[in-house]
Write a protein that holds these residues in place. Structure first.
Motif: not given
Lengths: 251, 327
Positions: B21, B185, B188-191, B194-195, B197-198, B206, B209, B211, B269
Protein backbone atom coordinates in the motif's frame (compact mmCIF):
# COMPACT_ATOMS: atom_id res chain seq x y z
CA UNK A 1 -35.41 -35.88 20.04
CA UNK A 2 -36.75 -32.67 21.51
CA UNK A 3 -37.97 -30.03 19.18
CA UNK A 4 -35.17 -27.49 18.82
CA UNK A 5 -37.36 -24.44 18.41
CA UNK A 6 -41.06 -23.99 18.87
CA UNK A 7 -43.06 -20.79 18.57
CA UNK A 8 -46.80 -20.66 19.19
CA UNK A 9 -49.37 -18.06 18.37
CA UNK A 10 -46.87 -15.28 17.72
CA UNK A 11 -48.55 -11.95 17.17
CA UNK A 12 -46.91 -8.62 16.52
CA UNK A 13 -48.67 -5.32 16.19
CA UNK A 14 -47.23 -1.99 15.08
CA UNK A 15 -49.88 0.49 16.20
CA UNK A 16 -53.05 -0.54 14.41
CA UNK A 17 -51.16 -2.67 11.87
CA UNK A 18 -50.94 -6.39 12.58
CA UNK A 19 -47.72 -7.65 11.03
CA UNK A 20 -48.01 -11.16 12.48
CA UNK A 21 -51.31 -12.73 13.44
CA UNK A 22 -51.05 -15.99 15.38
CA UNK A 23 -48.06 -17.60 13.64
CA UNK A 24 -46.81 -20.94 14.97
CA UNK A 25 -43.81 -22.95 13.86
CA UNK A 26 -41.56 -25.73 15.01
CA UNK A 27 -38.08 -26.79 13.99
CA UNK A 28 -36.49 -30.20 14.51
CA UNK A 29 -32.75 -30.90 14.71
CA UNK A 30 -31.19 -31.48 11.28
CA UNK A 31 -34.13 -29.91 9.50
CA UNK A 32 -34.36 -27.13 6.92
CA UNK A 33 -37.52 -25.04 7.08
CA UNK A 34 -38.20 -22.76 4.12
CA UNK A 35 -40.42 -19.76 4.75
CA UNK A 36 -41.96 -18.30 1.59
CA UNK A 37 -44.05 -15.21 1.12
CA UNK A 38 -44.23 -11.90 -0.68
CA UNK A 39 -43.01 -8.60 0.70
CA UNK A 40 -45.13 -7.57 3.66
CA UNK A 41 -46.17 -11.14 4.47
CA UNK A 42 -44.51 -10.87 7.88
CA UNK A 43 -41.36 -12.95 7.21
CA UNK A 44 -38.94 -10.26 8.32
CA UNK A 45 -40.97 -9.47 11.44
CA UNK A 46 -40.96 -13.16 12.35
CA UNK A 47 -37.22 -13.23 11.76
CA UNK A 48 -36.66 -10.21 14.01
CA UNK A 49 -38.65 -11.85 16.79
CA UNK A 50 -36.75 -15.12 16.52
CA UNK A 51 -33.39 -13.33 16.63
CA UNK A 52 -34.39 -11.34 19.71
CA UNK A 53 -34.24 -8.06 17.80
CA UNK A 54 -37.78 -7.20 18.88
CA UNK A 55 -40.25 -8.94 21.21
CA UNK A 56 -43.59 -10.34 20.03
CA UNK A 57 -46.79 -8.60 21.16
CA UNK A 58 -47.99 -12.00 22.33
CA UNK A 59 -47.10 -15.66 21.93
CA UNK A 60 -44.50 -18.06 23.32
CA UNK A 61 -41.12 -19.34 22.19
CA UNK A 62 -39.51 -22.56 23.41
CA UNK A 63 -35.95 -23.68 22.85
CA UNK A 64 -35.13 -27.31 23.68
CA UNK A 65 -38.52 -27.57 25.35
CA UNK A 66 -37.93 -24.65 27.72
CA UNK A 67 -39.87 -21.45 27.33
CA UNK A 68 -37.69 -18.39 26.74
CA UNK A 69 -38.27 -14.65 26.42
CA UNK A 70 -35.67 -13.46 23.92
CA UNK A 71 -34.51 -10.20 25.45
CA UNK A 72 -31.93 -9.14 22.88
CA UNK A 73 -29.89 -10.29 19.89
CA UNK A 74 -27.07 -11.18 22.28
CA UNK A 75 -29.44 -13.19 24.44
CA UNK A 76 -30.78 -15.12 21.43
CA UNK A 77 -27.19 -15.67 20.31
CA UNK A 78 -26.24 -17.09 23.70
CA UNK A 79 -29.06 -19.61 23.19
CA UNK A 80 -27.53 -20.64 19.86
CA UNK A 81 -29.67 -18.59 17.47
CA UNK A 82 -27.60 -16.89 14.76
CA UNK A 83 -28.88 -14.94 11.81
CA UNK A 84 -27.15 -14.24 8.51
CA UNK A 85 -28.72 -11.14 7.00
CA UNK A 86 -29.07 -10.40 3.36
CA UNK A 87 -26.93 -7.29 3.61
CA UNK A 88 -24.09 -9.39 5.08
CA UNK A 89 -22.49 -7.98 8.17
CA UNK A 90 -19.02 -8.46 6.71
CA UNK A 91 -16.38 -5.73 6.77
CA UNK A 92 -15.00 -5.39 3.25
CA UNK A 93 -11.55 -4.13 4.13
CA UNK A 94 -10.82 -6.92 6.61
CA UNK A 95 -9.47 -10.36 5.82
CA UNK A 96 -11.59 -13.51 5.81
CA UNK A 97 -9.96 -14.49 9.11
CA UNK A 98 -10.69 -11.18 10.81
CA UNK A 99 -14.27 -11.24 9.58
CA UNK A 100 -14.79 -14.74 10.92
CA UNK A 101 -13.51 -13.67 14.33
CA UNK A 102 -14.90 -10.13 14.43
CA UNK A 103 -15.50 -9.29 18.10
CA UNK A 104 -14.62 -12.89 19.02
CA UNK A 105 -10.92 -12.47 18.39
CA UNK A 106 -8.40 -14.92 19.76
CA UNK A 107 -5.92 -12.93 21.86
CA UNK A 108 -2.40 -13.73 22.96
CA UNK A 109 -1.89 -14.28 26.64
CA UNK A 110 0.68 -11.48 26.70
CA UNK A 111 0.32 -8.64 25.99
CA UNK A 112 -3.35 -9.22 26.82
CA UNK A 113 -4.82 -7.01 24.09
CA UNK A 114 -2.72 -8.39 21.24
CA UNK A 115 -4.35 -10.39 18.46
CA UNK A 116 -3.18 -13.95 17.96
CA UNK A 117 -3.31 -13.82 14.17
CA UNK A 118 -1.63 -17.19 13.51
CA UNK A 119 -4.09 -18.97 15.81
CA UNK A 120 -7.07 -17.23 14.20
CA UNK A 121 -5.77 -18.03 10.72
CA UNK A 122 -5.37 -21.70 11.62
CA UNK A 123 -8.79 -21.88 13.22
CA UNK A 124 -10.39 -20.05 10.26
CA UNK A 125 -8.94 -22.69 7.95
CA UNK A 126 -10.40 -25.41 10.15
CA UNK A 127 -13.86 -23.86 10.28
CA UNK A 128 -13.95 -23.36 6.51
CA UNK A 129 -12.58 -26.85 5.77
CA UNK A 130 -15.03 -28.32 8.23
CA UNK A 131 -18.03 -26.96 6.34
CA UNK A 132 -16.36 -27.35 2.95
CA UNK A 133 -15.98 -23.72 1.96
CA UNK A 134 -13.22 -23.36 -0.57
CA UNK A 135 -11.45 -20.00 -0.84
CA UNK A 136 -7.90 -19.35 -2.06
CA UNK A 137 -6.63 -17.76 1.16
CA UNK A 138 -7.99 -16.77 4.56
CA UNK A 139 -5.82 -13.65 4.31
CA UNK A 140 -7.81 -12.27 1.37
CA UNK A 141 -9.88 -9.19 2.06
CA UNK A 142 -13.54 -10.16 1.69
CA UNK A 143 -14.13 -7.39 -0.86
CA UNK A 144 -12.09 -9.50 -3.27
CA UNK A 145 -14.41 -12.51 -2.94
CA UNK A 146 -17.49 -13.29 -5.04
CA UNK A 147 -21.00 -12.84 -3.70
CA UNK A 148 -21.36 -16.55 -3.05
CA UNK A 149 -18.03 -16.77 -1.26
CA UNK A 150 -18.99 -13.78 0.89
CA UNK A 151 -22.29 -15.38 1.77
CA UNK A 152 -20.40 -18.57 2.66
CA UNK A 153 -18.06 -16.61 4.95
CA UNK A 154 -21.06 -14.99 6.65
CA UNK A 155 -22.63 -18.42 7.18
CA UNK A 156 -19.30 -19.80 8.41
CA UNK A 157 -19.10 -17.01 10.96
CA UNK A 158 -22.52 -17.93 12.33
CA UNK A 159 -21.62 -21.63 12.39
CA UNK A 160 -18.21 -20.91 13.94
CA UNK A 161 -19.91 -19.30 16.91
CA UNK A 162 -21.58 -22.60 17.76
CA UNK A 163 -24.99 -21.74 16.32
CA UNK A 164 -27.62 -24.48 16.55
CA UNK A 165 -30.45 -22.55 14.98
CA UNK A 166 -29.34 -20.74 11.84
CA UNK A 167 -31.61 -18.16 10.27
CA UNK A 168 -30.75 -17.29 6.68
CA UNK A 169 -32.37 -14.20 5.19
CA UNK A 170 -32.58 -14.64 1.41
CA UNK A 171 -29.35 -16.65 1.18
CA UNK A 172 -29.59 -16.96 -2.61
CA UNK A 173 -30.68 -13.43 -3.44
CA UNK A 174 -28.92 -11.84 -6.42
CA UNK A 175 -26.74 -14.89 -7.06
CA UNK A 176 -25.93 -16.70 -10.27
CA UNK A 177 -26.40 -20.43 -10.75
CA UNK A 178 -22.83 -21.35 -9.82
CA UNK A 179 -22.89 -19.13 -6.74
CA UNK A 180 -26.26 -20.52 -5.68
CA UNK A 181 -24.97 -24.06 -6.02
CA UNK A 182 -22.08 -23.19 -3.68
CA UNK A 183 -24.47 -21.96 -0.98
CA UNK A 184 -26.98 -24.80 -1.49
CA UNK A 185 -24.16 -27.32 -1.04
CA UNK A 186 -23.07 -25.52 2.11
CA UNK A 187 -26.60 -25.55 3.53
CA UNK A 188 -26.93 -29.27 2.77
CA UNK A 189 -23.61 -30.03 4.46
CA UNK A 190 -24.65 -28.10 7.58
CA UNK A 191 -27.91 -30.05 7.62
CA UNK A 192 -25.90 -33.27 7.28
CA UNK A 193 -24.15 -32.56 10.58
CA UNK A 194 -27.51 -33.28 12.23
CA UNK A 195 -26.99 -31.07 15.27
CA UNK A 196 -28.29 -27.83 13.82
CA UNK A 197 -31.41 -26.68 12.10
CA UNK A 198 -31.88 -23.98 9.50
CA UNK A 199 -34.68 -21.56 8.72
CA UNK A 200 -34.43 -19.94 5.30
CA UNK A 201 -36.44 -16.91 4.27
CA UNK A 202 -36.90 -17.29 0.52
CA UNK A 203 -38.55 -15.73 -2.51
CA UNK A 204 -37.97 -18.44 -5.10
CA UNK A 205 -40.51 -21.26 -4.77
CA UNK A 206 -38.75 -23.87 -6.91
CA UNK A 207 -35.38 -23.37 -5.17
CA UNK A 208 -37.03 -23.59 -1.76
CA UNK A 209 -38.82 -26.85 -2.59
CA UNK A 210 -35.51 -28.27 -3.73
CA UNK A 211 -33.49 -27.35 -0.63
CA UNK A 212 -35.94 -27.36 2.27
CA UNK A 213 -37.46 -30.31 4.11
CA UNK A 214 -40.55 -28.40 5.06
CA UNK A 215 -42.27 -25.32 3.65
CA UNK A 216 -44.28 -22.57 5.29
CA UNK A 217 -46.14 -20.07 3.15
CA UNK A 218 -46.97 -16.75 4.76
CA UNK A 219 -49.49 -14.20 3.56
CA UNK A 220 -50.66 -11.07 5.35
CA UNK A 221 -49.14 -12.08 8.67
CA UNK A 222 -50.58 -15.61 8.79
CA UNK A 223 -49.41 -19.06 7.71
CA UNK A 224 -51.57 -20.16 4.81
CA UNK A 225 -49.76 -23.39 3.95
CA UNK A 226 -47.45 -25.76 5.73
CA UNK A 227 -46.23 -29.11 4.47
CA UNK A 228 -43.33 -31.34 3.53
CA UNK A 229 -41.41 -30.07 0.51
CA UNK A 230 -41.56 -33.49 -1.15
CA UNK A 231 -45.36 -33.40 -1.02
CA UNK A 232 -45.67 -29.82 -2.27
CA UNK A 233 -45.61 -28.46 -5.80
CA UNK A 234 -44.96 -24.96 -7.09
CA UNK A 235 -48.35 -24.85 -8.82
CA UNK A 236 -50.08 -25.79 -5.59
CA UNK A 237 -48.36 -22.93 -3.78
CA UNK A 238 -49.14 -20.49 -6.57
CA UNK A 239 -52.80 -21.43 -6.37
CA UNK A 240 -52.85 -20.71 -2.61
CA UNK A 241 -51.13 -17.37 -3.18
CA UNK A 242 -53.71 -16.43 -5.84
CA UNK A 243 -56.57 -17.43 -3.54
CA UNK A 244 -55.04 -15.33 -0.77
CA UNK A 245 -54.90 -12.26 -2.98
CA UNK A 246 -58.47 -12.70 -4.16
CA UNK A 247 -59.62 -13.00 -0.54
CA UNK A 248 -57.64 -9.91 0.44
CA UNK A 249 -59.08 -7.91 -2.45
CA UNK A 250 -62.69 -8.85 -1.74
CA UNK A 251 -62.30 -8.28 2.00
CA UNK B 1 -7.12 -13.31 -13.14
CA UNK B 2 -5.51 -10.44 -15.01
CA UNK B 3 -2.89 -9.86 -12.31
CA UNK B 4 -1.65 -13.43 -12.68
CA UNK B 5 -1.35 -13.01 -16.42
CA UNK B 6 0.49 -9.75 -15.96
CA UNK B 7 2.59 -11.10 -13.10
CA UNK B 8 5.51 -12.39 -15.15
CA UNK B 9 9.12 -11.11 -15.00
CA UNK B 10 9.79 -7.47 -14.24
CA UNK B 11 6.08 -6.68 -14.40
CA UNK B 12 5.55 -9.16 -11.60
CA UNK B 13 8.11 -7.49 -9.39
CA UNK B 14 6.58 -4.09 -10.08
CA UNK B 15 3.08 -5.40 -9.40
CA UNK B 16 4.25 -7.03 -6.19
CA UNK B 17 5.84 -3.77 -5.07
CA UNK B 18 2.78 -1.74 -5.96
CA UNK B 19 0.53 -4.16 -4.11
CA UNK B 20 2.24 -2.87 -1.01
CA UNK B 21 0.00 0.00 0.00
CA UNK B 22 2.73 2.50 0.88
CA UNK B 23 4.81 1.70 -2.20
CA UNK B 24 3.91 4.52 -4.55
CA UNK B 25 4.41 7.21 -1.93
CA UNK B 26 7.77 5.74 -0.83
CA UNK B 27 8.83 5.89 -4.46
CA UNK B 28 7.81 9.55 -4.60
CA UNK B 29 9.77 10.25 -1.41
CA UNK B 30 12.93 8.60 -2.72
CA UNK B 31 12.73 10.44 -6.06
CA UNK B 32 12.20 13.79 -4.32
CA UNK B 33 15.15 13.17 -2.01
CA UNK B 34 17.39 12.29 -4.97
CA UNK B 35 16.24 15.39 -6.80
CA UNK B 36 16.86 17.78 -3.90
CA UNK B 37 20.25 16.19 -3.13
CA UNK B 38 21.23 16.58 -6.79
CA UNK B 39 20.02 20.19 -6.78
CA UNK B 40 21.72 21.05 -3.49
CA UNK B 41 24.62 19.12 -1.91
CA UNK B 42 23.56 20.21 1.55
CA UNK B 43 20.21 18.46 1.44
CA UNK B 44 21.46 15.28 3.12
CA UNK B 45 23.92 17.07 5.45
CA UNK B 46 23.39 16.41 9.15
CA UNK B 47 22.41 20.03 9.80
CA UNK B 48 19.69 19.90 7.22
CA UNK B 49 18.50 16.44 8.25
CA UNK B 50 17.90 17.89 11.70
CA UNK B 51 15.85 20.72 10.22
CA UNK B 52 14.04 18.24 8.02
CA UNK B 53 13.23 16.04 11.02
CA UNK B 54 11.57 19.00 12.71
CA UNK B 55 9.40 19.58 9.65
CA UNK B 56 8.31 15.96 9.79
CA UNK B 57 7.82 15.14 13.47
CA UNK B 58 4.78 17.21 14.39
CA UNK B 59 2.63 16.28 11.43
CA UNK B 60 3.66 12.61 11.71
CA UNK B 61 2.48 12.36 15.33
CA UNK B 62 -0.83 14.13 14.77
CA UNK B 63 -1.32 12.08 11.59
CA UNK B 64 -1.36 8.92 13.76
CA UNK B 65 -4.49 10.19 15.49
CA UNK B 66 -6.14 11.58 12.38
CA UNK B 67 -5.54 8.30 10.54
CA UNK B 68 -7.27 6.31 13.31
CA UNK B 69 -10.20 8.73 13.06
CA UNK B 70 -10.30 8.64 9.25
CA UNK B 71 -10.31 4.82 9.40
CA UNK B 72 -13.35 4.76 11.68
CA UNK B 73 -15.07 7.32 9.48
CA UNK B 74 -14.42 10.55 11.41
CA UNK B 75 -12.07 13.53 11.35
CA UNK B 76 -10.80 16.02 13.95
CA UNK B 77 -10.41 19.57 12.67
CA UNK B 78 -9.69 20.89 16.17
CA UNK B 79 -6.45 18.94 16.67
CA UNK B 80 -4.28 21.92 15.71
CA UNK B 81 -5.91 24.04 18.40
CA UNK B 82 -5.49 21.37 21.07
CA UNK B 83 -1.85 21.57 19.94
CA UNK B 84 -1.86 25.30 20.75
CA UNK B 85 -3.78 25.08 24.03
CA UNK B 86 -2.02 22.15 25.73
CA UNK B 87 1.39 23.81 26.35
CA UNK B 88 -0.44 26.78 27.90
CA UNK B 89 -2.30 24.48 30.25
CA UNK B 90 1.04 22.96 31.18
CA UNK B 91 2.50 26.43 31.65
CA UNK B 92 -0.35 27.60 33.91
CA UNK B 93 -0.21 24.45 36.05
CA UNK B 94 3.55 24.87 36.31
CA UNK B 95 3.24 28.57 37.13
CA UNK B 96 0.66 27.73 39.80
CA UNK B 97 3.29 25.61 41.55
CA UNK B 98 2.92 22.12 40.13
CA UNK B 99 6.18 20.44 39.03
CA UNK B 100 6.67 20.19 35.28
CA UNK B 101 5.89 16.49 34.87
CA UNK B 102 2.50 16.56 36.64
CA UNK B 103 1.75 19.80 34.77
CA UNK B 104 2.46 18.04 31.49
CA UNK B 105 0.28 15.09 32.45
CA UNK B 106 -2.50 17.44 33.52
CA UNK B 107 -2.37 19.13 30.11
CA UNK B 108 -2.66 15.73 28.41
CA UNK B 109 -5.63 14.78 30.59
CA UNK B 110 -7.28 18.06 29.59
CA UNK B 111 -6.56 17.24 25.93
CA UNK B 112 -8.19 13.84 26.44
CA UNK B 113 -11.18 15.68 27.90
CA UNK B 114 -11.47 17.79 24.74
CA UNK B 115 -11.35 14.61 22.67
CA UNK B 116 -14.04 13.12 24.89
CA UNK B 117 -16.28 16.13 24.25
CA UNK B 118 -15.64 15.91 20.48
CA UNK B 119 -16.48 12.21 20.60
CA UNK B 120 -19.59 12.52 22.76
CA UNK B 121 -21.08 15.28 20.61
CA UNK B 122 -20.34 13.31 17.45
CA UNK B 123 -21.48 9.89 18.66
CA UNK B 124 -24.23 10.64 21.17
CA UNK B 125 -25.71 13.80 19.69
CA UNK B 126 -25.11 12.57 16.12
CA UNK B 127 -23.44 15.75 14.85
CA UNK B 128 -21.04 14.96 11.98
CA UNK B 129 -17.48 15.17 13.30
CA UNK B 130 -16.57 17.67 10.60
CA UNK B 131 -19.06 20.08 12.17
CA UNK B 132 -18.42 19.12 15.81
CA UNK B 133 -14.70 19.70 15.55
CA UNK B 134 -15.16 22.84 13.45
CA UNK B 135 -17.07 24.18 16.44
CA UNK B 136 -14.45 23.13 18.98
CA UNK B 137 -11.74 24.50 16.66
CA UNK B 138 -13.07 28.05 17.07
CA UNK B 139 -13.91 27.51 20.74
CA UNK B 140 -10.40 26.34 21.54
CA UNK B 141 -8.75 29.04 19.46
CA UNK B 142 -10.71 31.76 21.22
CA UNK B 143 -10.05 30.18 24.61
CA UNK B 144 -6.30 29.88 24.03
CA UNK B 145 -6.03 33.49 22.83
CA UNK B 146 -8.06 34.68 25.84
CA UNK B 147 -6.14 32.84 28.54
CA UNK B 148 -2.78 33.70 26.95
CA UNK B 149 -3.77 37.32 26.27
CA UNK B 150 -2.45 36.61 22.81
CA UNK B 151 1.20 36.65 23.82
CA UNK B 152 3.82 33.89 24.06
CA UNK B 153 5.27 32.65 27.34
CA UNK B 154 8.43 30.74 28.26
CA UNK B 155 7.86 27.00 28.17
CA UNK B 156 9.74 26.32 31.41
CA UNK B 157 11.12 23.06 32.71
CA UNK B 158 14.77 22.23 33.42
CA UNK B 159 17.13 22.22 30.41
CA UNK B 160 17.60 18.45 30.81
CA UNK B 161 13.88 17.77 30.73
CA UNK B 162 13.39 20.18 27.83
CA UNK B 163 16.11 18.35 25.91
CA UNK B 164 14.38 15.00 26.36
CA UNK B 165 11.01 16.50 25.44
CA UNK B 166 12.11 18.09 22.20
CA UNK B 167 14.82 20.73 22.61
CA UNK B 168 17.77 18.52 21.63
CA UNK B 169 18.41 17.88 17.96
CA UNK B 170 16.63 14.64 17.24
CA UNK B 171 14.37 14.41 20.32
CA UNK B 172 11.20 15.37 18.51
CA UNK B 173 11.65 12.97 15.61
CA UNK B 174 12.52 10.20 18.09
CA UNK B 175 9.18 10.77 19.81
CA UNK B 176 7.52 10.72 16.41
CA UNK B 177 9.11 7.40 15.41
CA UNK B 178 8.26 5.82 18.77
CA UNK B 179 4.63 6.95 18.59
CA UNK B 180 4.30 5.84 14.96
CA UNK B 181 5.62 2.38 15.87
CA UNK B 182 3.24 2.04 18.81
CA UNK B 183 0.27 3.23 16.76
CA UNK B 184 1.17 0.95 13.86
CA UNK B 185 1.14 -1.93 16.33
CA UNK B 186 -2.18 -0.77 17.80
CA UNK B 187 -3.77 -0.60 14.35
CA UNK B 188 -2.42 -3.88 13.00
CA UNK B 189 -2.06 -6.14 16.02
CA UNK B 190 -4.73 -5.24 18.55
CA UNK B 191 -8.47 -5.61 18.93
CA UNK B 192 -8.75 -1.83 19.13
CA UNK B 193 -7.23 -1.44 15.65
CA UNK B 194 -9.35 -4.21 14.17
CA UNK B 195 -12.53 -2.74 15.62
CA UNK B 196 -11.55 0.72 14.39
CA UNK B 197 -11.33 -0.65 10.83
CA UNK B 198 -14.61 -2.54 11.30
CA UNK B 199 -16.41 0.58 12.57
CA UNK B 200 -15.35 2.53 9.49
CA UNK B 201 -15.78 -0.32 7.00
CA UNK B 202 -19.26 -1.42 7.99
CA UNK B 203 -20.74 0.50 10.90
CA UNK B 204 -23.97 -1.52 11.06
CA UNK B 205 -22.18 -4.81 10.54
CA UNK B 206 -19.67 -4.01 13.28
CA UNK B 207 -22.45 -3.07 15.70
CA UNK B 208 -24.31 -6.23 14.68
CA UNK B 209 -21.23 -8.26 15.63
CA UNK B 210 -21.51 -6.69 19.07
CA UNK B 211 -18.74 -4.09 18.77
CA UNK B 212 -19.43 -0.90 20.74
CA UNK B 213 -18.68 1.38 17.80
CA UNK B 214 -19.45 4.53 19.81
CA UNK B 215 -16.75 3.63 22.31
CA UNK B 216 -14.26 3.01 19.49
CA UNK B 217 -14.95 6.39 17.93
CA UNK B 218 -14.88 8.33 21.20
CA UNK B 219 -11.62 6.58 22.13
CA UNK B 220 -10.03 7.61 18.86
CA UNK B 221 -11.14 11.23 19.33
CA UNK B 222 -9.47 11.18 22.75
CA UNK B 223 -6.35 9.57 21.31
CA UNK B 224 -6.11 12.22 18.58
CA UNK B 225 -6.49 15.05 21.07
CA UNK B 226 -3.86 13.60 23.39
CA UNK B 227 -1.41 13.15 20.50
CA UNK B 228 -2.09 16.69 19.26
CA UNK B 229 -1.67 18.08 22.78
CA UNK B 230 1.55 16.14 23.26
CA UNK B 231 2.87 17.42 19.93
CA UNK B 232 2.09 20.99 20.96
CA UNK B 233 4.03 20.44 24.17
CA UNK B 234 7.14 18.97 22.55
CA UNK B 235 7.12 21.75 19.96
CA UNK B 236 6.93 24.25 22.80
CA UNK B 237 9.95 22.58 24.45
CA UNK B 238 11.85 22.56 21.17
CA UNK B 239 11.30 26.25 20.55
CA UNK B 240 11.56 27.20 24.23
CA UNK B 241 8.54 29.44 24.02
CA UNK B 242 4.82 28.71 23.93
CA UNK B 243 2.97 30.62 21.24
CA UNK B 244 -0.84 30.91 21.21
CA UNK B 245 -0.74 31.08 17.42
CA UNK B 246 1.34 27.90 17.04
CA UNK B 247 -0.20 24.89 15.34
CA UNK B 248 -3.77 25.66 14.37
CA UNK B 249 -5.40 24.58 11.17
CA UNK B 250 -2.15 24.43 9.13
CA UNK B 251 -0.63 21.67 11.29
CA UNK B 252 -3.98 19.85 11.44
CA UNK B 253 -4.40 19.87 7.67
CA UNK B 254 -0.75 18.94 7.19
CA UNK B 255 -1.39 15.87 9.38
CA UNK B 256 -4.55 14.94 7.49
CA UNK B 257 -2.66 15.48 4.21
CA UNK B 258 0.17 13.23 5.44
CA UNK B 259 -2.38 10.50 6.20
CA UNK B 260 -4.19 10.86 2.90
CA UNK B 261 -1.01 11.09 0.81
CA UNK B 262 0.27 8.03 2.67
CA UNK B 263 -2.68 5.97 1.52
CA UNK B 264 -5.50 6.40 4.04
CA UNK B 265 -8.72 7.17 2.18
CA UNK B 266 -11.11 9.76 3.59
CA UNK B 267 -13.94 7.27 3.12
CA UNK B 268 -12.88 5.15 6.09
CA UNK B 269 -12.57 1.41 6.53
CA UNK B 270 -8.86 1.20 5.79
CA UNK B 271 -5.64 3.05 6.38
CA UNK B 272 -1.99 2.86 7.29
CA UNK B 273 -0.01 4.51 10.06
CA UNK B 274 3.34 3.83 8.36
CA UNK B 275 1.92 5.42 5.23
CA UNK B 276 1.10 8.49 7.31
CA UNK B 277 4.73 8.69 8.43
CA UNK B 278 5.89 8.40 4.82
CA UNK B 279 3.34 11.06 3.85
CA UNK B 280 4.71 13.36 6.56
CA UNK B 281 8.26 12.69 5.36
CA UNK B 282 7.34 13.51 1.77
CA UNK B 283 5.65 16.75 2.84
CA UNK B 284 8.68 17.58 5.01
CA UNK B 285 11.10 16.84 2.15
CA UNK B 286 9.05 19.05 -0.17
CA UNK B 287 8.97 21.95 2.27
CA UNK B 288 12.60 21.68 3.30
CA UNK B 289 13.84 21.03 -0.22
CA UNK B 290 12.06 24.02 -1.67
CA UNK B 291 13.16 26.16 1.26
CA UNK B 292 16.78 25.25 0.46
CA UNK B 293 16.16 26.18 -3.16
CA UNK B 294 14.82 29.53 -2.03
CA UNK B 295 11.24 28.96 -3.11
CA UNK B 296 8.89 31.03 -1.00
CA UNK B 297 5.96 29.91 1.13
CA UNK B 298 3.33 30.92 -1.40
CA UNK B 299 4.83 28.69 -4.04
CA UNK B 300 5.18 25.93 -1.50
CA UNK B 301 1.42 25.86 -0.92
CA UNK B 302 0.80 25.53 -4.64
CA UNK B 303 3.26 22.67 -4.82
CA UNK B 304 1.73 21.05 -1.74
CA UNK B 305 -1.71 21.20 -3.33
CA UNK B 306 -0.41 19.71 -6.54
CA UNK B 307 1.46 17.02 -4.62
CA UNK B 308 -1.71 15.97 -2.78
CA UNK B 309 -3.57 15.66 -6.07
CA UNK B 310 -0.79 13.75 -7.82
CA UNK B 311 -0.28 11.45 -4.84
CA UNK B 312 -3.98 10.68 -4.57
CA UNK B 313 -4.46 10.10 -8.29
CA UNK B 314 -1.48 7.76 -8.42
CA UNK B 315 -2.52 6.02 -5.20
CA UNK B 316 -5.97 5.25 -6.54
CA UNK B 317 -4.83 4.13 -9.98
CA UNK B 318 -1.48 2.50 -9.26
CA UNK B 319 -3.08 0.75 -6.28
CA UNK B 320 -5.76 -0.63 -8.56
CA UNK B 321 -3.14 -1.80 -11.04
CA UNK B 322 -1.17 -3.48 -8.26
CA UNK B 323 -4.23 -5.26 -6.95
CA UNK B 324 -5.09 -6.61 -10.37
CA UNK B 325 -8.38 -4.80 -10.58
CA UNK B 326 -9.35 -3.66 -14.03
CA UNK B 327 -12.21 -1.39 -13.02
Amino acid sequence: MTTLLRATDITRQFGSVTALDGVSLHLEPGEILGILGDNGAGKSTLMKILTGYQPPSSGQIWIDGAEVALRSVDHARSLGIECVYQDLALVNGLSVTHNLFLNREILRGFPPFMLDNPAMRRRAREILDDIGVNIPSVDLEVERLSGGQRQAIAVARAVGSAARILLLDEPLAAMGARESALIIDLIQRLKGRGDMAIIMIMHNYAQTLEIADRIMLMQHGTVTYEGRAAETSVSELMEIVRRGYRAARSA
Amino acid sequence: MSSAARGAGAGGVLAAFLRWREASIILVGVLLTLYFQAANDNFLSSDNLQTLSQFIAASAIIACGEIMLLICGEIDLSAGHVFALSPFLMHFANAAGAPIVPSLLLALVAAAGIGLVNGLITVKLKVPSFVTTLGTLYLLNGFTLTVSHGSPVDTGGSPGFANIMGASGYAEISWAFAIVLVMHFVLRQTRWGLHTIAAGGNLIGAAEAGIDVGRIKIGNFMLTSVLAGFTGIIEAFRIGSTDPLAGGTPIMFLAVAAGVIGGTPLAGGSGTILGGLVGAIVLGVLRDGFTLQGINAFTFDMILGGAILVAMISNIHLGRFGRGRAS
